[in-house]
Write an enzyme that holds these catalytic residues in place. Structure first.
Site, PDB file in Angstrom:
ATOM      1  N   ILE A  28       1.126  -1.590  -0.499  1.00 26.51           N
ATOM      2  CA  ILE A  28      -0.117  -0.359   0.012  1.00 26.51           C
ATOM      3  C   ILE A  28       0.835   0.883   0.236  1.00 26.51           C
ATOM      4  CG2 ILE A  28      -1.827   1.284   1.570  1.00 26.51           C
ATOM      5  CD1 ILE A  28      -2.939  -1.460   2.130  1.00 26.51           C
ATOM      6  N   TYR A 163      -9.358 -11.124  12.329  1.00 28.12           N
ATOM      7  CA  TYR A 163      -7.926 -10.223  12.179  1.00 28.12           C
ATOM      8  C   TYR A 163      -7.956  -9.868  13.565  1.00 28.12           C
ATOM      9  CZ  TYR A 163      -6.682  -6.668  10.772  1.00 28.12           C
ATOM     10  OH  TYR A 163      -6.606  -5.273  10.598  1.00 28.12           O
ATOM     11  N   LYS A 170      -6.294  -1.824  15.925  1.00 28.58           N
ATOM     12  CA  LYS A 170      -5.982  -0.607  14.662  1.00 28.58           C
ATOM     13  C   LYS A 170      -7.081   0.191  15.310  1.00 28.58           C
ATOM     14  CE  LYS A 170      -3.679  -2.244  10.794  1.00 28.58           C
ATOM     15  NZ  LYS A 170      -2.824  -1.233  10.339  1.00 28.58           N
TER      16      LYS A 170
HETATM   17  P1  NAD Z   1       3.392  -5.182   3.577  1.00 25.18           P
HETATM   18  O1  NAD Z   1       4.173  -6.276   3.481  1.00 25.18           O
HETATM   19  O2  NAD Z   1       3.369  -4.655   2.074  1.00 25.18           O
HETATM   20  O3  NAD Z   1       3.890  -4.319   4.281  1.00 25.18           O
HETATM   21  C1  NAD Z   1       3.651  -3.515   5.610  1.00 25.18           C
HETATM   22  C2  NAD Z   1       5.341  -2.932   6.697  1.00 25.18           C
HETATM   23  O4  NAD Z   1       5.335  -2.912   7.541  1.00 25.18           O
HETATM   24  C3  NAD Z   1       6.102  -3.435   5.053  1.00 25.18           C
HETATM   25  O5  NAD Z   1       6.816  -3.018   4.758  1.00 25.18           O
HETATM   26  C4  NAD Z   1       7.406  -4.186   6.228  1.00 25.18           C
HETATM   27  O6  NAD Z   1       8.651  -4.066   6.612  1.00 25.18           O
HETATM   28  C5  NAD Z   1       6.305  -2.790   7.715  1.00 25.18           C
HETATM   29  N1  NAD Z   1       6.850  -3.068   8.860  1.00 25.18           N
HETATM   30  C6  NAD Z   1       6.861  -4.664   9.532  1.00 25.18           C
HETATM   31  N2  NAD Z   1       7.181  -3.983  10.892  1.00 25.18           N
HETATM   32  C7  NAD Z   1       8.097  -3.271  10.554  1.00 25.18           C
HETATM   33  C8  NAD Z   1       8.670  -2.495  11.568  1.00 25.18           C
HETATM   34  N3  NAD Z   1       9.438  -2.599  12.875  1.00 25.18           N
HETATM   35  N4  NAD Z   1       9.923  -0.939  11.435  1.00 25.18           N
HETATM   36  C9  NAD Z   1       9.906  -0.995   9.906  1.00 25.18           C
HETATM   37  N5  NAD Z   1       8.344  -1.572   9.516  1.00 25.18           N
HETATM   38  C10 NAD Z   1       8.083  -2.501   9.226  1.00 25.18           C
HETATM   39  O7  NAD Z   1       1.610  -5.145   3.914  1.00 25.18           O
HETATM   40  P2  NAD Z   1       0.661  -4.035   3.741  1.00 25.18           P
HETATM   41  O8  NAD Z   1      -0.468  -4.752   3.467  1.00 25.18           O
HETATM   42  O9  NAD Z   1       0.993  -2.593   1.665  1.00 25.18           O
HETATM   43  O10 NAD Z   1       0.642  -2.647   4.541  1.00 25.18           O
HETATM   44  C11 NAD Z   1       0.504  -1.927   4.738  1.00 25.18           C
HETATM   45  C12 NAD Z   1      -0.511  -1.414   5.872  1.00 25.18           C
HETATM   46  O11 NAD Z   1      -1.622  -1.014   5.277  1.00 25.18           O
HETATM   47  C13 NAD Z   1      -0.603  -2.322   7.119  1.00 25.18           C
HETATM   48  O12 NAD Z   1      -0.826  -1.066   8.267  1.00 25.18           O
HETATM   49  C14 NAD Z   1      -1.889  -2.743   7.281  1.00 25.18           C
HETATM   50  O13 NAD Z   1      -1.695  -3.599   8.238  1.00 25.18           O
HETATM   51  C15 NAD Z   1      -2.848  -2.011   6.664  1.00 25.18           C
HETATM   52  N6  NAD Z   1      -3.772  -2.581   5.664  1.00 25.18           N
HETATM   53  C16 NAD Z   1      -3.399  -3.785   4.778  1.00 25.18           C
HETATM   54  C17 NAD Z   1      -4.908  -4.129   3.920  1.00 25.18           C
HETATM   55  C18 NAD Z   1      -4.863  -5.124   2.883  1.00 25.18           C
HETATM   56  O14 NAD Z   1      -5.279  -5.682   2.852  1.00 25.18           O
HETATM   57  N7  NAD Z   1      -3.557  -5.591   2.743  1.00 25.18           N
HETATM   58  C19 NAD Z   1      -5.518  -3.643   4.693  1.00 25.18           C
HETATM   59  C20 NAD Z   1      -6.282  -2.822   5.094  1.00 25.18           C
HETATM   60  C21 NAD Z   1      -5.016  -2.110   6.137  1.00 25.18           C
END
Ligand code: NAD
Length: 262
Positions: A28, A163, A170
């Site tokens: 994202i 979840y 969240k």
């Molecule tokens: P993603 O795996 O691409 O990104 C998650 C990121 O978190 C990674 O880049 C990882 O390096 C980082 N991260 C984890 N621990 C860390 C730390 N200690 N220090 C620095 N970075 C750290 O997945 P995504 O789905 O793009 O997730 C991004 C956000 O979007 C998250 O907050 C997730 O909960 C939220 N989100 C995702 C979805 C979905 O369906 N994918 C839906 C709603 C919200």
């Protein structure tokens, strides 16, 4: 499904953005960085550690990132170093995107009742309090006001099966956005939680039965299709722009309307 719609005009021309959370091109955070640069902003990107770096590097190259630095949000020295580099490079900051989440697998997959104190605290620290740590360092650099974004999910508001402990985490993140919006409003800094529908990313693959969640989202959302990361990024760009200058503290859904369904 990527966009036939042409990129909007240079709504963020000259803006400087720090985007935390790119793991790869499915992230994202990538969608935010891409939308922001398409609309004229410059970006600073971070990678979590050396293992992650080779997957994030191509994004930094593609988007011509002004800064590309290591950042594990559990490391205060790295947090300080990122903001020192931003100050040295740009002298100010306009936009911050927090797009990270983490929970130990056993705690994430085991149900809230069974979550350990350590696992819960770690999930809260990395997925919620780290937003405050970033914001605290960003605010002094937001000399002309600015926008802060954190990625949430509908599981904060309603019970979404599987979840688990991320629901309460969240919920705390969304509430933190409201309190920050209150505290930072006088400085012209606006704060939003963004709530995307399910998107297949690395983080999402840690959830049990994520594919079921994704299929349900596509079939039930009023707009009838899945969301992609560019959609999320463009919504952030709009919220960051003067078009949305009277919006702050909201949880903004980018989910094709899924959240309104019973
Ligand atoms: P993603 O795996 O691409 O990104 C998650 C990121 O978190 C990674 O880049 C990882 O390096 C980082 N991260 C984890 N621990 C860390 C730390 N200690 N220090 C620095 N970075 C750290 O997945 P995504 O789905 O793009 O997730 C991004 C956000 O979007 C998250 O907050 C997730 O909960 C939220 N989100 C995702 C979805 C979905 O369906 N994918 C839906 C709603 C919200």
């Amino acid at each position: 499904m990527h966009h036939q719609i042409p990129p909007p005009p240079l709504m963020l021309a000259g803006k400087k953005a720090l985007i935390v959370g790119v793991a790869n091109e499915s992230s994202i955070a990538y969608g935010c960085a891409k939308a922001f640069t398409d609309m004229g902003a410059e970006v600073a990107l971070t990678y979590q550690n050396e293992k992650a770096r080779p997957f994030v590097q191509p994004v930094a190259t593609e988007l011509d990132a002004a800064l590309f630095l290591p950042l594990d949000v559990t490391q205060p020295d790295q947090l300080d170093a990122v903001f020192a580099a931003i100050e040295a490079k740009w002298g100010q900051l306009d936009l911050l995107v927090h797009s990270i989440a983490f929970a130990p697998k056993a705690d994430l997959q085991g149900g809230l009742l069974q979550s350990s104190a350590e696992g819960f605290a770690m999930a809260m620290d990395i997925s919620c309090h780290s937003f405050l740590r970033l914001a605290r360092r960003a605010v002094p650099l937001m000399r002309d006001g600015g926008s802060l974004f954190a990625m949430s999910y509908h599981g904060a508001e309603k019970v979404v099966p599987h979840y688990n402990l991320m629901g309460p985490v969240k919920a705390a993140l969304e509430s933190s956005c409201r309190y920050l919006a209150y505290e930072l409003g006088p400085k012209g800094i606006r704060v939003h939680a963004i709530s995307p529908g399910p998107i297949a990313t690395r983080a999402a693959s840690g959830l049990k039965e994520f594919d079921v969640m994704l299929a349900h989202a596509v079939s039930e959302a009023p707009l009838g299709e899945g969301v992609d990361v560019i959609d999320v990024g463009r919504t952030c760009a709009y919220l960051a722009s003067p078009c949305a200058r009277h919006m702050t503290g909201s949880t903004v859904y980018v989910d094709g309307g899924l959240n309104i369904m019973a």
